[in-house]
Write an enzyme that holds these catalytic residues in place. Structure first.
Site, PDB file in Angstrom:
ATOM      1  CE  LYS A 177      -3.738  -2.394   2.457  1.00 11.61           C
ATOM      2  NZ  LYS A 177      -4.355  -2.642   3.776  1.00 11.61           N
TER       3      LYS A 177
ATOM      4  CD  GLN B 153      -3.221  -4.234   7.005  1.00  9.44           C
ATOM      5  OE1 GLN B 153      -3.335  -3.200   6.348  1.00  9.44           O
ATOM      6  NE2 GLN B 153      -3.746  -5.374   6.588  1.00  9.44           N
TER       7      GLN B 153
ATOM      8  CG  ASP C 270      -9.411   0.486   6.186  1.00  6.50           C
ATOM      9  OD1 ASP C 270      -9.228  -0.018   5.063  1.00  6.50           O
ATOM     10  OD2 ASP C 270      -8.606   0.378   7.134  1.00  6.50           O
TER      11      ASP C 270
END
Ligand code: GUN
Length: 292
Positions: free
Chosen positions: A54, A98, A121
């Site tokens: 990412k 994460q 997200d």
């Protein structure tokens, strides 16, 4: 007839190019670029690899990005303090913690500490709620990527029966919520089936579009599908393969060879849904920057 192979790699590259161009325009017109902060707690090898990928993607499109690596035994309060720092940092438009987090940390509490305007997200309850009632919001990256794959491959879900297999908060539930909205690129009739079903094939057989997100290798076979179905395979399961150099390979939740004989279109694994997640993360972060 041979099934159309939906090329997620190509579609994700198109999106990344669009994000890169928009980033250049933002830099020229307003003098800043989107900024994305990653927080990685612990040393889970898969999480490390995802965050690395990412970060590299951010670099390629011209974003500013930072990665905060914290040891596995980090107290929850220290993690929350870090999130609050990024919430207050004007260079940062998106924050990604994460998952999964170590067991002693309350995942919900951490997600809820992220400023919803920086929740790229789409996991914060405010964004989840807005998604359910059809308001503008950040939508989780993999489900948003599934919708883009359908639209850009010419398989508009409008009026179709979409069967989603799996009810996770990251994929199953948001995919169902996106595709059932009375909106362009959605407006499907959606069924969600899951491990509570006595016989999954009862549901899979009725799907015009099947989204498989159950996390079990090659569980859905061609015999369980209707002729002409569009198959979106979210699974990425590592299986032993002595013929490959690494000794393993990745397969989907769908048995590709039998399914492709029945399907109108199908995503491969790898190279289908996988690359879309990062592309949509970039798109959400660009949107967060444009919103400021
Ligand atoms: N772990 C697995 N998928 C995801 C994701 O989409 N976002 C975050 N933050 N963690 C994940």
């Amino acid at each position: 007839m041979a099934a159309q192979i939906i090329d997620g790699k190509k579609i994700s590259e198109d999106i990344r190019r669009e994000v890169k161009e928009a980033t250049q325009r933002l830099q020229t017109e307003r003098g800043f670029v989107p900024g994305l902060a990653f927080i990685l707690v612990g040393d889970n090898p898969a999480s490390q690899s995802y965050v690395r990928m990412k970060g590299k993607a951010c670099e390629e499109v011209g974003f500013y990005s930072v990665t905060e690596r914290m040891p596995a035994e980090t107290p929850q309060d220290s993690l929350l303090t870090k999130v609050h720092e990024f919430n207050a940092d004007p260079r940062i438009h998106g924050i990604l913690v994460q998952l999964p987090l170590p067991g002693h940390i309350d995942e919900h509490k951490v997600i809820e500490s992220i400023d919803p305007r920086k929740d790229v997200d789409g996991f914060h309850p405010i964004n989840v709620g807005r998604l359910v009632i059809g308001e503008q919001c950040f939508r989780p990256c993999t489900p948003a990527g599934i919708q883009e794959l359908l639209i850009r491959s010419g398989n508009d879900p409008a009026g179709k029966h979409v069967v989603v297999l799996g009810r996770s908060n990251i994929v199953g539930k948001p995919t169902a919520n996106i595709l059932l909205q009375k909106q362009l690129g959605a407006n499907a009739v959606v069924t969600v089936a899951h491990t509570g079903a006595k016989d999954l094939s009862l549901y899979t057989k009725t799907a015009d579009i099947l989204v498989a997100a159950i996390g079990k290798a090659e569980t859905i076979t061609g015999a369980m599908l209707k002729e002409g179905v569009v198959v979106i395979d979210v699974g990425s399961n590592r299986v032993d393969d002595p013929t490959s150099k690494s000794g393993y390979r990745f397969v989907g939740d769908v048995h590709f060879e039998s399914a492709r004989k029945v399907a109108k279109a199908i995503t491969p694994v790898p190279g289908g849904v996988g690359p879309m997640t990062i592309a949509m993360l970039l798109k959400n972060t660009l949107q967060a920057a444009l919103n400021t």
